[in-house]
Design an enzyme around this catalytic site. Structure first.
Site, PDB file in Angstrom:
ATOM      1  N   ASP A 333       0.845  -1.180   0.000  1.00 23.43           N
ATOM      2  CA  ASP A 333       0.000   0.000   0.000  1.00 23.43           C
ATOM      3  C   ASP A 333       0.893   1.247   0.000  1.00 23.43           C
ATOM      4  O   ASP A 333       1.879   1.305   0.728  1.00 23.43           O
ATOM      5  CB  ASP A 333      -0.871  -0.025   1.258  1.00 23.43           C
ATOM      6  CG  ASP A 333      -1.905   1.069   1.271  1.00 23.43           C
ATOM      7  OD1 ASP A 333      -2.850   0.989   0.471  1.00 23.43           O
ATOM      8  OD2 ASP A 333      -1.765   2.009   2.083  1.00 23.43           O
ATOM      9  N   GLU A 364       1.537   0.331  -4.833  1.00 24.18           N
ATOM     10  CA  GLU A 364       0.948   1.564  -5.358  1.00 24.18           C
ATOM     11  C   GLU A 364       2.059   2.606  -5.477  1.00 24.18           C
ATOM     12  O   GLU A 364       2.658   2.969  -4.468  1.00 24.18           O
ATOM     13  CB  GLU A 364      -0.103   2.107  -4.389  1.00 24.18           C
ATOM     14  CG  GLU A 364      -1.357   1.288  -4.275  1.00 24.18           C
ATOM     15  CD  GLU A 364      -2.353   1.967  -3.332  1.00 24.18           C
ATOM     16  OE1 GLU A 364      -3.479   2.235  -3.754  1.00 24.18           O
ATOM     17  OE2 GLU A 364      -1.992   2.246  -2.179  1.00 24.18           O
TER      18      GLU A 364
END
Ligand code: CA
Length: 645
Positions: A333, A364
């Protein structure tokens, strides 16, 4: 000590030299002895407190710990304390913090107290034989949330399995228990995906584990990084249960042919009331000049991955999930908040232990401008993909936005819902903006997708942009067409195809963009809808099955982009691309995509072409439909042809 002075001290080489340690940290029990070791370099006193249970009971003992080397504190107890719970009272600058152990392997209810655990005792039967399925020629990733999977009553799950790890171990569940229409694990098996990416399964803070049925959250709010979430277990009070049940689930997924990717959120924590903060106040966090926590994550704080004991912590945590739980890959993340050297180190250490590329790593790459990293820190964001290991991937928002329109603007459209289609952009989608002149080095760095848990589901975005009546729960043919057209493009990109669970059946959240804490019935997989939209599901099945036969799309190398042969702009809403496939049956592939309202006749390159995918079926490759010179493409559709050798 003044705040900014402490920040500079934590960032300094002197601090690392004085306090960095590789000593094992946590609680370790053996027959004759249990050792507790906590890293608390700024503490003036640490007291170990032992409890008989994982709830809020009184302490059995409170024991001052001894200062060890390099900022550690130790306590040795001459007995096996497996099953006991503990926490620490850490005094720093005259403030005493009651905290769990950041290195704890399990905990009591809601993660407040850590647990001494002899890990082999949590292994389910046959765990030593548990093995991931063999590596597939292509990786197709399916993003799934534990509770979403089994919460719908219509899924036919036993009451004791709903919302829990155990639901992912069950076969034979059917729609409303009708015994005919598969739901659950059997359904997912039928799709052909190779990897299941699980949304957070570590211990997070936003759901009260005492009443899990009334809470819902995606779980991007870590409390204990090395412990499974209690609300997904049958007993959150006894720490060994969540550990064992997660292992049982992973073993079941492996046995059913899936590799398991874990979503990890090392870039921030739930809040500052967590062990990472309280055991060594501020050390693990980036802090702004005014003394407040940096907030590049948008979640209230940012973890300072560039500091040596933080990177040790994260690396060790990743390796632990692999060695103890047999995890096959990680989705990071907000990787854009983590530093490049750490990300590369993680990939290298995994490659070294398990073989190059065996563990799939991606994240990400979104850029965060307002974090307060140590000056000189190079962050693993989209602009720095070239500095990352070539197998370290990132979500590709360019493909996503080109196909369905940007996510920030609900009105924005892409190829499938009204936008123009440029041949150049179509080509870039296929190669994933990878290679010479692009941010990505190769398709190996690309996760290509149209929807994930964030933002509107693909279906909802299409409804917003195409249906003035905003009928999210309907199944209008016009929306289905656009969905199929987009899916076929996504499965024709050379990166690793990824999709949100339920995208294949037109999953809707009723138009809600950010459902992270919406009710479970907004987020749950709607098994009735999965059956109603079974034709769309079949379309995804066909695309996945075809994809596994196309070496030209499986190529993840730096040379992959040179497989593109020709591009053609047919009209402002119709373009095609040809690609060297090199397969045994089809030596070339042709992707034609058209958003025109009428059928368009397209001039084909020389050769005899077999229809592989058209607007209705992605299983045309099982038939023998051949075209030459020209062919028609249906309105709002993607046509994939393969040139016979
Ligand atoms: Ca929890």
């Amino acid at each position: 000590m003044a705040r900014n002075v402490k920040k500079q001290w934590f960032d300094s080489a002197e601090f690392a030299g004085q306090f960095h340690t590789e000593l094992p940290l946590g609680a370790f029990c053996a027959k004759e002895e249990t050792l507790f070791r906590l890293w608390a370099p700024t503490a003036s006193q640490v007291i170990l407190r032992l409890y008989p249970a994982g709830n809020d009971c009184e302490a059995l003992q409170q024991l001052p710990m001894t200062r060890g080397e390099k900022g550690t504190w130790e306590m040795r107890m001459p007995e096996d304390l497996h099953g006991y719970y503990y926490d620490y009272a850490v005094t720093v600058d005259q403030t005493t913090y009651e905290t769990g152990d950041p290195y704890a392997k399990s905990c009591g209810v809601n993660g407040r107290r850590s647990m001494v655990l002899d890990l082999p005792r949590t292994d389910p039967a046959g765990w030593e034989q548990d093995k991931a399925p063999a590596a597939a020629a292509e990786q197709v990733i399916y993003e799934l949330h534990i509770k979403d999977f089994s919460w719908d009553q219509a899924g036919g799950f036993a009451a004791d399995d709903r919302g829990r790890f155990s639901a992912l171990t069950r076969h034979g569940t059917t729609l409303g228990g009708d015994g005919v229409h598969a739901t659950g694990l059997d359904y997912i098996k039928s799709l052909g995906v190779t990897h299941i990416q699980l949304m957070p399964i570590y211990d997070y803070g936003s759901v009260d584990e005492r009443t899990p049925e009334s809470g819902y959250n995606w779980g991007y709010d870590p409390v204990n990084y090395n412990i499974p979430e209690g609300s997904y277990s049958s007993d959150p009070y006894h720490g060994e249960v969540r550990v064992k049940e997660l292992k049982e689930m992973i073993a079941a997924l492996h046995a059913n042919g899936f590799r398991v990717i874990m979503d990890v959120v090392y870039n921030h924590t739930y809040d500052l009331n967590v062990p990472l903060f309280k055991s060594a106040p501020w050390y693990y966090y980036r802090r702004k000049e005014d003394g407040t926590p940096a907030n590049g994550s948008g979640c209230g704080n940012d973890v300072a991955t560039e500091r040596s004991m933080v990177s040790r912590y994260i690396l060790e945590s990743v390796l632990y999930w692999v060695s103890e739980y047999h995890i096959d890959g990680f989705r990071f993340d907000l990787m854009g908040l983590m530093d490049v050297p750490l990300m590369n180190r993680i990939q290298e250490e995994l490659d070294k232990r398990y073989g190059v590329g065996e563990k799939l790593i991606y994240g990400e790459p979104w850029r965060a401008d307002n974090t307060a990293a140590c000056p000189g820190t190079v962050l693993a964001d989209k602009g720095n993909l070239k500095r990352l290991n070539i197998n370290l991937g990132a979500f590709n928002d360019d493909v996503r936005d080109a196909v369905k329109g940007k996510i920030m603007d609900i009105e924005a459209v892409g190829f499938v819902n009204g936008g123009a289609i440029s041949a150049q952009e179509l080509r870039n989608c296929v190669i994933g903006w990878a290679g010479e002149g692009f941010a990505n080095q190769a398709p190996s760095q690309n996760i290509t997708y149209l929807s994930c848990h964030d933002d509107w589901t693909l279906w909802d975005k299409l409804v917003y942009t195409m249906d003035p009546g905003k009928n999210f729960t309907g199944s209008a043919e016009e929306i289905l067409r656009a969905n199929r057209m987009g899916a076929a493009i996504n499965f024709f990109c050379q990166g690793r195809p990824f999709f949100l669970a339920g995208e294949e059946f037109g999953r809707t959240k009723g138009g809600i963009k950010n459902s992270y804490c919406s009710a479970a019935d907004i987020n749950q997989l709607d098994w009735t809808r999965a059956w109603e939209n079974r034709e769309l599901v079949d379309y995804y099945r066909g695309l996945i099955a075809l994809r596994k036969q196309l070496p030209g799309l499986q190529d993840k190398s730096v040379e992959a982009s040179s497989r593109i042969l020709e591009t053609m702009q047919v009209s402002s809403k119709c373009a095609w691309v040809t690609l060297e496939n090199g397969g045994e049956v089809w030596d070339r592939l042709l992707l034609i995509t058209s958003a025109e309202r009428e059928a368009v006749t397209v001039q084909l390159p020389a050769g005899t072409w077999q229809v592989l995918v058209d607007d209705r079926s992605s299983f045309r490759w099982q038939e023998e439909t051949l075209v030459q010179e020209r062919c028609a493409i249906a309105p709002v559709s993607t046509l994939i042809l393969g040139k016979l050798r």
